[in-house]
Structure formats: structure tokens, C-alpha cells
Design an enzyme around this catalytic site. Structure first.
Site, short mmCIF file in Angstrom:
data_model
loop_
_atom_site.label_atom_id
_atom_site.label_comp_id
_atom_site.label_asym_id
_atom_site.label_seq_id
_atom_site.Cartn_x
_atom_site.Cartn_y
_atom_site.Cartn_z
N ASP A 17 -11.08 1.68 -0.86
CA ASP A 17 -11.24 3.12 -0.62
C ASP A 17 -12.28 3.76 -1.54
O ASP A 17 -12.63 4.93 -1.34
CB ASP A 17 -9.90 3.84 -0.82
N GLU B 296 0.77 -0.68 -5.11
CA GLU B 296 -0.34 0.29 -5.15
C GLU B 296 0.28 1.63 -5.53
O GLU B 296 0.88 2.31 -4.70
CB GLU B 296 -1.03 0.34 -3.79
N ASP C 268 0.84 -1.19 0.00
CA ASP C 268 0.00 0.00 0.00
C ASP C 268 0.88 1.25 0.00
O ASP C 268 1.91 1.30 0.68
CB ASP C 268 -0.89 -0.01 1.25
#
Length: 502
Positions: free
Chosen positions: A398, A345, A298
Site C-alpha cells: 500500500d 497487520e 490483514d
């Protein structure tokens, strides 16, 4: 490393159905893996699995390496003889679509404590040996974590930087005294981790035997109030006096927030990490690869340069980009662990330097279709601009669900999507966008379960920059129908993403 053409589903284990108010590693998890196998999926992507703190965010855990006790299945504890059916009498009636975290924690903590007490009395010699072996093999993080949580309990769950100075600074005499005084509490936290990893290991083995590989999620940062920062303060940018973050992590204004996202985590002291040959990071990756197959990093861009905001700021607007030694870090990890099965990501403000770091190690980047239709044909998220070494998503944890996103999209985005599709099919816009993902040339396609179910905004997992009210969505077991699996299987076959032997 590039991956074969394939597809999978994004679903966090907390979202499984369960009579205990939160998804766990019991029967419904195995049913979900069966659904994946029968619909020809090859990946199950989860969010971080750590023990969550305030706000229940998987991205703000009390440990970067421990597992979340709330995911332990009480029914599996019953099968081991550590709980009985009487222990499940008069269970609260929980909402089957949203998690009541306070109610769940109260119930499951009591059950885990009872199971731990029974383990101390009933454990067979083999179980005792397995427990001792687990504690020994995980000691490099487990000892600090168990002590941290035990001390935290005696301080009414307050953040570690507010404890007595000798505990904050980990003075040896104070640490030894706490270990002796809190022996039973430390044993409990070690038992809980032993049981989490036992249940997870069995589930992962079942997944792998079913041809399913698990994509885990490693947040770049760890929570300030965590065993990691308490035990290793030298590798974080902390105020010498207060031990609070001197520089906070976040991102500048972006798609999700006009004032940026101020996460509050301390950023790393990369200079100190380099001196230590990145030992902590190597250990973190090694721990992850013990229980997942592929790592999604991430906020990957933070390994090239990271947004740092001085303490006292209330938004992320007044930060600055600082360089990070990403090349040296990944070289060190590769030297110790070999070629890494990593997804990057790479959303947000991405520079040529970030792309070069990603491509140097052949990490696939991400393509999110909800970002594809708000600009011009040069938009990198449009399917015809995808690359093979990439992972395409309809949306992420998200984002809103695809149905929710389309319902709230502006006229320009709706027009562009409709022109691209030609029309909305009778099956609904969610299946149209799923088709776009599966038909992409990107090697991997990952679809949130909410999109496969065609759910609207009420099933959204997270609102970035909102501290409370997230991470609560759950589905009902009846929704995973044979018809749904067949539809997904047929599309997976059509677009060449089925397992080779099929």
C-alpha cells in the site's frame, strides 16, 4: 508465535516476467526462489492468491479459498500435454512492466478452456483419480465456488444479488436445476482450481526444499460479490431484501485517506458466527495452511473492534467502532488447528485492547519504516523503538516504493531520515532504508522487491482508496542479477539474518 531472526522479500506472483502478460507459477517463479535462496532469504511474502474481480484487487476476490486462474502457467499445461506450441502462436505482444488485465484474461481463459477440453479427453486414470480426490477434499468450498462462477457467467458477470430471486436465496430446486444445466461449466471451474493448486503445490514444495517459507495474506473481509457471501449470507450483515451490505467495512480517516477508506465489503454477523463455533473461519484458516506456511492477517485490528458504515454513505467518515469477539475466535481456531503461525497487520488506529489481543497469542506486529520519520522520537516505527517479536518492512504493497516515497517526502521527513542515517550512501536511499530494516532488532525483515531493485513510483503496487489502475507492476527477468543477490546476501549475513546452516 515468535519467529527466528530472518528476512525475506515481498512480491506478488502476478509481477513475475512472462510472455503471457502476467506473472504465473512457471519457470520465472522457480528462478525467483533460486534468487531468494542464493541471497540467503528465508521468506517469500505474497498477497492474497484468490480469483480477482472488478479492479483486479487481490483483496476483493470471488472466493476466500479458491486460487487465481490467471496465475496458472500455460507452459506447464503444455508439459502435461494439455496444450501445444501451436496454441501459443501469434501471442499478443504485452507490456513487460504493466499488466493489461483485459487482454490477459481474454488470452488465458481461452487457453484454460482448451486445456480443460483436452483434460476431459486425455486424462490418464491416475490424473482422473487425483482430480476426483481434489474435488472431494475441497468440496466444502469448491462446490459452491464452481457453481457460483458458472451461474455468474450465464448472467453476464453481474453481482449475485441481482440474479433471479430463487438463485439469490439458493432455493434447493433452483440450485439443483443450475447444477444439472451447468455441468460442463462447473467441471471447467473445478479443473482450473485443480490445476492451480497442483502448480502451486509443486512450487511451494520447491520453495520449502530450498529453505524458503511462504507468507500468505488473509484479508479480514471478503468481497460482497463472492461465493462466500452468496453461500453463507447468514454470517454477514446483509439487507434482508436486497442482499446488499447493510453495514460496510472500512477504516476512519488515516495516513492514506482524509475521508477514510470505504471498502464496501459486508461486515460479519459475529453473533451468528459465534453460534456456529466459528466454523467458517476455522475452515478458512485450515484452507490457507494447506498451501502457505505463515499467515499474515490483514487489518488485524478488526478482530478486536471494526469500523462499520451504514449503507448509503459515500465515505468512511460517518462510521462507528463495534466490538468483535477476537479472543473467542482465535481460541476456537487454536483448539482446532493448534498454535498458529500468524503475523498481525496492526497498522492504523491501534488501541491497547488491540495490542493485548495481538500479544495474548504472541502474534508479531508490523513496523513500517516509511512511517518512522514524520514525528518525534516516540514514534513506534523508528528502529530504536522496535520490539523483537515484530516484522519490519521498508514499505508494504500500500506504500510507495522507498525511492518514490523519499522523492515525495516533505522536508521534515527528509531531514529526520538524513539525520538518522548520517548521509545518503552512494548505493542510494533504498539500500540505506533496507539496511535499517535488516539491522532492526525485529525478528523478521521483509523488503518489497521494488526496493531491492531501487525503483521509483512507477513500480508502486497499490494506491489505497483508488479502485482502478492498481496491481499491475511487473519486473523484467534481467533485473535479478547475481550482483544484486550478492549485495543482499552480504547484508543479510552482516545483520545476523542468514539461515543457521550458512
Amino acid at each position: 508465535m515468535p519467529f527466528p531472526r530472518s528476512s525475506g522479500i515481498l512480491l506478488h506472483p502476478t509481477s513475475f516476467p512472462s510472455r503471457f502478460g502476467i506473472g504465473d507459477l512457471g519457470l520465472e517463479a522457480y528462478k525467483f526462489i533460486d534468487f531468494l535462496r542464493e541471497s540467503y532469504q528465508q521468506y517469500w511474502q505474497v498477497l492474497p492468491l484468490g480469483p480477482t474481480g472488478y479492479g483486479n484487487s487481490p483483496y476483493a476476490a470471488y472466493s476466500a479459498m479458491a486460487g487465481n486462474p490467471m496465475l496458472i502457467s500455460p507452459e506447464q499445461l503444455q508439459e502435461q500435454g494439455l496444450l501445444t506450441e501451436e496454441d501459443f502462436a501469434n501471442l499478443p505482444v504485452f507490456n513487460d512492466s504493466q499488466i493489461d488485465y483485459e487482454g490477459v484474461k481474454s488470452l488465458k481463459t481461452a487457453l484454460l478452456q482448451k486445456a480443460c477440453n483436452h483434460f476431459q479427453v486425455k486424462a490418464t486414470p491416475l490424473q482422473q483419480k487425483e482430480f476426483a480426490g481434489f474435488c472431494d477434499s475441497k468440496a466444502y468450498w469448491l462446490d459452491d465456488y464452481a457453481l457460483f462462477m458458472a451461474i455468474k457467467d450465464t448472467h453476464n458477470n453481474t453481482s449475485w444479488h441481482t440474479w433471479e430471486a430463487e438463485l439469490v436465496k439458493r432455493e434447493p430446486a433452483a440450485i439443483d436445476k443450475a447444477r444439472e444445466k451447468l455441468k460442463s461449466e462447473i467441471f471447467y471451474y473445478k479443473f482450473v482450481q485443480f490445476e492451480f493448486f497442483r502448480q502451486w503445490s509443486e512450487l511451494k514444495s520447491y520453495a520449502n526444499m530450498s529453505g524458503i517459507y511462504i507468507i500468505g495474506d488473509i484479508p479480514i473481509y471478503v468481497a460482497q460479490d463472492s461465493a462466500d457471501v452468496w453461500a453463507h449470507p447468514e454470517i454477514f450483515c446483509l439487507d434482508e431484501e436486497t442482499r446488499e451490505p447493510a453495514l460496510m467495512a472500512g477504516v476512519p480517516p488515516d495516513y492514506f485517506s482524509e475521508t477514510g477508506q470505504l471498502w464496501g465489503n459486508p461486515v460479519y454477523n459475529w453473533q451468528e458466527l459465534q453460534k456456529q463455533d466459528f466454523k467458517w473461519w476455522v475452515g478458512r484458516f485450515e484452507a490457507m495452511l494447506d498451501y502457505i506456511d505463515v499467515i499474515r492477517i490483514d487489518h488485524f485490528r478488526g478482530f478486536e473492534a471494526y469500523w462499520a458504515v451504514e449503507r448509503g454513505e459515500e465515505t468512511a467518515m460517518n462510521g462507528e467502532w463495534l466490538k468483535a469477539p477476537g479472543d473467542e475466535l482465535f481460541d476456537a481456531i487454536k483448539a482446532k488447528l493448534g498454535t498458529l503461525p500468524v503475523l498481525a497487520e496492526d497498522l492504523g488506529v491501534i488501541t491497547p485492547e488491540v495490542e493485548a489481543l495481538r500479544d495474548k497469542y504472541e502474534f508479531p506486529g508490523m513496523k513500517v519504516l516509511q512511517f518512522a520519520f514524520g514525528s518525534d522520537p516516540g514514534n513506534p516505527f523508528l528502529p530504536f523503538n522496535h520490539t523483537r517479536n515484530a516484522v519490519v518492512y521498508t514499505g508494504t504493497h500500500d506504500n510507495d516504493t522507498t525511492v518514490g516515497w523519499f522523492n515525495q517526502a516533505n522536508d521534515w521527513e527528509k531531514r529526520n531520515l538524513l539525520l538518522y542515517l548520517g548521509c545518503i550512501s552512494p548505493e542510494g536511499v533504498h539500500w540505506d532504508v533496507i539496511r535499517l530494516a535488516l539491522s532492526s532488532i525485529a525478528n523478521q525483515a521483509i523488503i518489497p522487491l521494488q526496493d531491492i531493485l531501487g525503483l521509483a513510483s512507477e513500480a508502486r503496487m497499490n494506491f489505497p482508496s483508488t479502485a482502478e489502475g492498481n496491481w499491475g507492476w511487473r519486473y523484467q527477468s534481467s533485473l535479478l542479477t547475481r550482483e544484486l543477490g550478492e549485495r543482499l546476501k552480504n547484508l543479510t549475513q552482516l545483520y545476523g539474518r542468514a539461515p543457521q546452516e550458512k
